[in-house]
Scaffold this motif. Sequence first.
Motif, PDB file in Angstrom:
ATOM      1  N   LEU A  65       0.846  -1.187   0.000  1.00 18.86           N
ATOM      2  CA  LEU A  65       0.000   0.000   0.000  1.00 18.86           C
ATOM      3  C   LEU A  65       0.887   1.243   0.000  1.00 18.86           C
ATOM      4  O   LEU A  65       1.525   1.553   1.009  1.00 18.86           O
ATOM      5  CB  LEU A  65      -0.911   0.015   1.231  1.00 18.86           C
ATOM      6  CG  LEU A  65      -1.745   1.294   1.406  1.00 18.86           C
ATOM      7  CD1 LEU A  65      -2.739   1.455   0.256  1.00 18.86           C
ATOM      8  CD2 LEU A  65      -2.460   1.288   2.749  1.00 18.86           C
ATOM      9  N   PRO A  66       0.954   1.980  -1.117  1.00 17.68           N
ATOM     10  CA  PRO A  66       1.693   3.246  -1.125  1.00 17.68           C
ATOM     11  C   PRO A  66       0.910   4.331  -0.376  1.00 17.68           C
ATOM     12  O   PRO A  66      -0.303   4.481  -0.572  1.00 17.68           O
ATOM     13  CB  PRO A  66       1.804   3.594  -2.610  1.00 17.68           C
ATOM     14  CG  PRO A  66       1.412   2.353  -3.350  1.00 17.68           C
ATOM     15  CD  PRO A  66       0.463   1.624  -2.455  1.00 17.68           C
ATOM     16  N   VAL A  67       1.603   5.063   0.482  1.00 20.84           N
ATOM     17  CA  VAL A  67       0.999   6.170   1.216  1.00 20.84           C
ATOM     18  C   VAL A  67       1.840   7.421   0.955  1.00 20.84           C
ATOM     19  O   VAL A  67       3.022   7.458   1.299  1.00 20.84           O
ATOM     20  CB  VAL A  67       0.920   5.886   2.731  1.00 20.84           C
ATOM     21  CG1 VAL A  67       0.413   7.110   3.479  1.00 20.84           C
ATOM     22  CG2 VAL A  67       0.009   4.686   3.000  1.00 20.84           C
ATOM     23  N   PHE A  68       1.236   8.414   0.330  1.00 24.05           N
ATOM     24  CA  PHE A  68       1.925   9.648  -0.040  1.00 24.05           C
ATOM     25  C   PHE A  68       1.551  10.724   0.979  1.00 24.05           C
ATOM     26  O   PHE A  68       0.384  11.122   1.067  1.00 24.05           O
ATOM     27  CB  PHE A  68       1.525  10.062  -1.457  1.00 24.05           C
ATOM     28  CG  PHE A  68       1.831   9.019  -2.493  1.00 24.05           C
ATOM     29  CD1 PHE A  68       3.022   9.062  -3.208  1.00 24.05           C
ATOM     30  CD2 PHE A  68       0.952   7.973  -2.733  1.00 24.05           C
ATOM     31  CE1 PHE A  68       3.316   8.095  -4.161  1.00 24.05           C
ATOM     32  CE2 PHE A  68       1.234   6.997  -3.685  1.00 24.05           C
ATOM     33  CZ  PHE A  68       2.431   7.059  -4.395  1.00 24.05           C
ATOM     34  N   LEU A  69       2.524  11.180   1.737  1.00 21.22           N
ATOM     35  CA  LEU A  69       2.287  12.119   2.826  1.00 21.22           C
ATOM     36  C   LEU A  69       2.517  13.553   2.366  1.00 21.22           C
ATOM     37  O   LEU A  69       3.532  13.856   1.719  1.00 21.22           O
ATOM     38  CB  LEU A  69       3.202  11.802   4.003  1.00 21.22           C
ATOM     39  CG  LEU A  69       3.056  10.402   4.620  1.00 21.22           C
ATOM     40  CD1 LEU A  69       4.125  10.177   5.678  1.00 21.22           C
ATOM     41  CD2 LEU A  69       1.660  10.215   5.207  1.00 21.22           C
ATOM     42  N   GLN A  70       1.581  14.427   2.713  1.00 20.88           N
ATOM     43  CA  GLN A  70       1.687  15.850   2.406  1.00 20.88           C
ATOM     44  C   GLN A  70       1.419  16.641   3.687  1.00 20.88           C
ATOM     45  O   GLN A  70       0.320  17.148   3.897  1.00 20.88           O
ATOM     46  CB  GLN A  70       0.686  16.230   1.312  1.00 20.88           C
ATOM     47  CG  GLN A  70       0.858  15.520  -0.017  1.00 20.88           C
ATOM     48  CD  GLN A  70       2.129  15.961  -0.738  1.00 20.88           C
ATOM     49  OE1 GLN A  70       2.728  16.984  -0.404  1.00 20.88           O
ATOM     50  NE2 GLN A  70       2.561  15.188  -1.719  1.00 20.88           N
ATOM     51  N   PRO A  71       2.421  16.727   4.575  1.00 23.70           N
ATOM     52  CA  PRO A  71       2.198  17.453   5.838  1.00 23.70           C
ATOM     53  C   PRO A  71       2.050  18.951   5.613  1.00 23.70           C
ATOM     54  O   PRO A  71       2.725  19.532   4.764  1.00 23.70           O
ATOM     55  CB  PRO A  71       3.468  17.132   6.639  1.00 23.70           C
ATOM     56  CG  PRO A  71       4.496  16.784   5.612  1.00 23.70           C
ATOM     57  CD  PRO A  71       3.769  16.151   4.476  1.00 23.70           C
ATOM     58  N   ARG A  72       1.140  19.555   6.359  1.00 21.59           N
ATOM     59  CA  ARG A  72       0.895  20.987   6.281  1.00 21.59           C
ATOM     60  C   ARG A  72       1.240  21.641   7.605  1.00 21.59           C
ATOM     61  O   ARG A  72       1.023  21.068   8.668  1.00 21.59           O
ATOM     62  CB  ARG A  72      -0.565  21.271   5.932  1.00 21.59           C
ATOM     63  CG  ARG A  72      -1.003  20.787   4.551  1.00 21.59           C
ATOM     64  CD  ARG A  72      -2.406  21.263   4.250  1.00 21.59           C
ATOM     65  NE  ARG A  72      -2.847  20.853   2.921  1.00 21.59           N
ATOM     66  CZ  ARG A  72      -3.999  21.257   2.371  1.00 21.59           C
ATOM     67  NH1 ARG A  72      -4.800  22.059   3.046  1.00 21.59           N
ATOM     68  NH2 ARG A  72      -4.335  20.851   1.151  1.00 21.59           N
ATOM     69  N   TYR A  73       1.763  22.871   7.526  1.00 20.33           N
ATOM     70  CA  TYR A  73       2.069  23.605   8.749  1.00 20.33           C
ATOM     71  C   TYR A  73       0.822  24.236   9.349  1.00 20.33           C
ATOM     72  O   TYR A  73       0.728  24.419  10.563  1.00 20.33           O
ATOM     73  CB  TYR A  73       3.116  24.686   8.464  1.00 20.33           C
ATOM     74  CG  TYR A  73       4.527  24.141   8.365  1.00 20.33           C
ATOM     75  CD1 TYR A  73       5.266  23.861   9.509  1.00 20.33           C
ATOM     76  CD2 TYR A  73       5.098  23.889   7.130  1.00 20.33           C
ATOM     77  CE1 TYR A  73       6.560  23.353   9.421  1.00 20.33           C
ATOM     78  CE2 TYR A  73       6.392  23.384   7.024  1.00 20.33           C
ATOM     79  CZ  TYR A  73       7.119  23.120   8.171  1.00 20.33           C
ATOM     80  OH  TYR A  73       8.388  22.599   8.078  1.00 20.33           O
ATOM     81  N   PHE A  74      -0.139  24.580   8.492  1.00 23.54           N
ATOM     82  CA  PHE A  74      -1.362  25.211   8.968  1.00 23.54           C
ATOM     83  C   PHE A  74      -2.559  24.486   8.361  1.00 23.54           C
ATOM     84  O   PHE A  74      -2.603  24.248   7.158  1.00 23.54           O
ATOM     85  CB  PHE A  74      -1.402  26.694   8.573  1.00 23.54           C
ATOM     86  CG  PHE A  74      -0.234  27.483   9.080  1.00 23.54           C
ATOM     87  CD1 PHE A  74      -0.170  27.894  10.399  1.00 23.54           C
ATOM     88  CD2 PHE A  74       0.810  27.800   8.231  1.00 23.54           C
ATOM     89  CE1 PHE A  74       0.924  28.608  10.870  1.00 23.54           C
ATOM     90  CE2 PHE A  74       1.905  28.512   8.681  1.00 23.54           C
ATOM     91  CZ  PHE A  74       1.966  28.918  10.012  1.00 23.54           C
ATOM     92  N   ALA A  75      -3.517  24.140   9.202  1.00 20.25           N
ATOM     93  CA  ALA A  75      -4.732  23.481   8.735  1.00 20.25           C
ATOM     94  C   ALA A  75      -5.805  23.617   9.805  1.00 20.25           C
ATOM     95  O   ALA A  75      -5.509  23.541  11.004  1.00 20.25           O
ATOM     96  CB  ALA A  75      -4.482  22.007   8.425  1.00 20.25           C
ATOM     97  N   ILE A  76      -7.043  23.837   9.365  1.00 17.49           N
ATOM     98  CA  ILE A  76      -8.156  23.962  10.311  1.00 17.49           C
ATOM     99  C   ILE A  76      -8.542  22.597  10.864  1.00 17.49           C
ATOM    100  O   ILE A  76      -8.906  22.470  12.033  1.00 17.49           O
ATOM    101  CB  ILE A  76      -9.359  24.631   9.624  1.00 17.49           C
ATOM    102  CG1 ILE A  76      -9.000  26.044   9.189  1.00 17.49           C
ATOM    103  CG2 ILE A  76     -10.576  24.652  10.546  1.00 17.49           C
ATOM    104  CD1 ILE A  76     -10.087  26.746   8.390  1.00 17.49           C
ATOM    105  N   GLU A  77      -8.439  21.567  10.027  1.00 16.75           N
ATOM    106  CA  GLU A  77      -8.801  20.207  10.421  1.00 16.75           C
ATOM    107  C   GLU A  77      -7.544  19.342  10.493  1.00 16.75           C
ATOM    108  O   GLU A  77      -6.530  19.659   9.858  1.00 16.75           O
ATOM    109  CB  GLU A  77      -9.766  19.604   9.407  1.00 16.75           C
ATOM    110  CG  GLU A  77     -11.069  20.365   9.249  1.00 16.75           C
ATOM    111  CD  GLU A  77     -11.898  19.803   8.110  1.00 16.75           C
ATOM    112  OE1 GLU A  77     -12.981  19.261   8.401  1.00 16.75           O
ATOM    113  OE2 GLU A  77     -11.465  19.886   6.946  1.00 16.75           O
TER     114      GLU A  77
END
Length: 277
Positions: A65-77
């Motif tokens: 299972l490939p999992v592509f991570l896109q971490p964000r510094y700012f997010a409401i959720e």
Amino acid sequence: MRTPTLSKSLLGLALLLANSTQAVEVQYTNLSSLSESHQKKVQSWLDNGLKSTFKTLGTLKQPVLPVFLQPRYFAIEPVPWASVKRGRLDGIELHFHRYASESALIKDWTLYHELSHLYHPLFDYEYFWLSEGLATYLQNIIMLDNGIINYSEFKQRLRAGLKRGRLQSYSIKGPLSEVANDMWQLGAQQRVYWSGTAFFIEAELALKQQTGPYTSIAQLIKQYQQCCKQANHTAKQFLTTLDKLSKSAIFSSLFNTYAMRQDFPVITQAQLNRLRF
């Protein structure tokens, strides 16, 4: 759709999850961009999500299972956006708040929704009401089955979603399949997702009334994924297979009712009360 690239140079650490019959290797892209503590948090979140999904729907048949991570510094959720990446190996892309707590990530519905999509083939746009309805319904079943939400919360989430879908149907009109085909342009996600959810609520109740081999959607999807899933299955072939497995005509009959309907389905409180697992 572009096939995910699994070059080792782009992958983070691999996490193995196993049950008594099968192991699924989870391969991360962009995990190494996170600090060590955040890597552990993300791996624990994925571990929990997969184990919960596997408990309810069975282990995925695909070995990786490939999992592509896109971490964000700012997010409401905790998880503001995610999607399935279809290809030789189906995977998921997760946009998440890197500073969200593990508890907040686990309680967020998004991961369970995207994992649920991996249990059915990719359908044409006009039948996205079917795929999104199934994933929306299953995300709530998974969360209920694993104690992430309780039965009252389960019913409340369904009530609230169905209400949003009905309200949007007053302003976005037309046959459901035509609306689904232009869902993004119309901004019709609430009508499309929750019409499809209503479809599977009705199918669930019909399964519970018969004496066939499967009495729930989760059981049926688990069996479909293990025995019969084909990447090139159309929406109609998918439903025909569910009919064969359940020894019924529940799904094809409902499909004929739903595909061109212009009204929003009526799901009563009494029906929701009968959704006991």
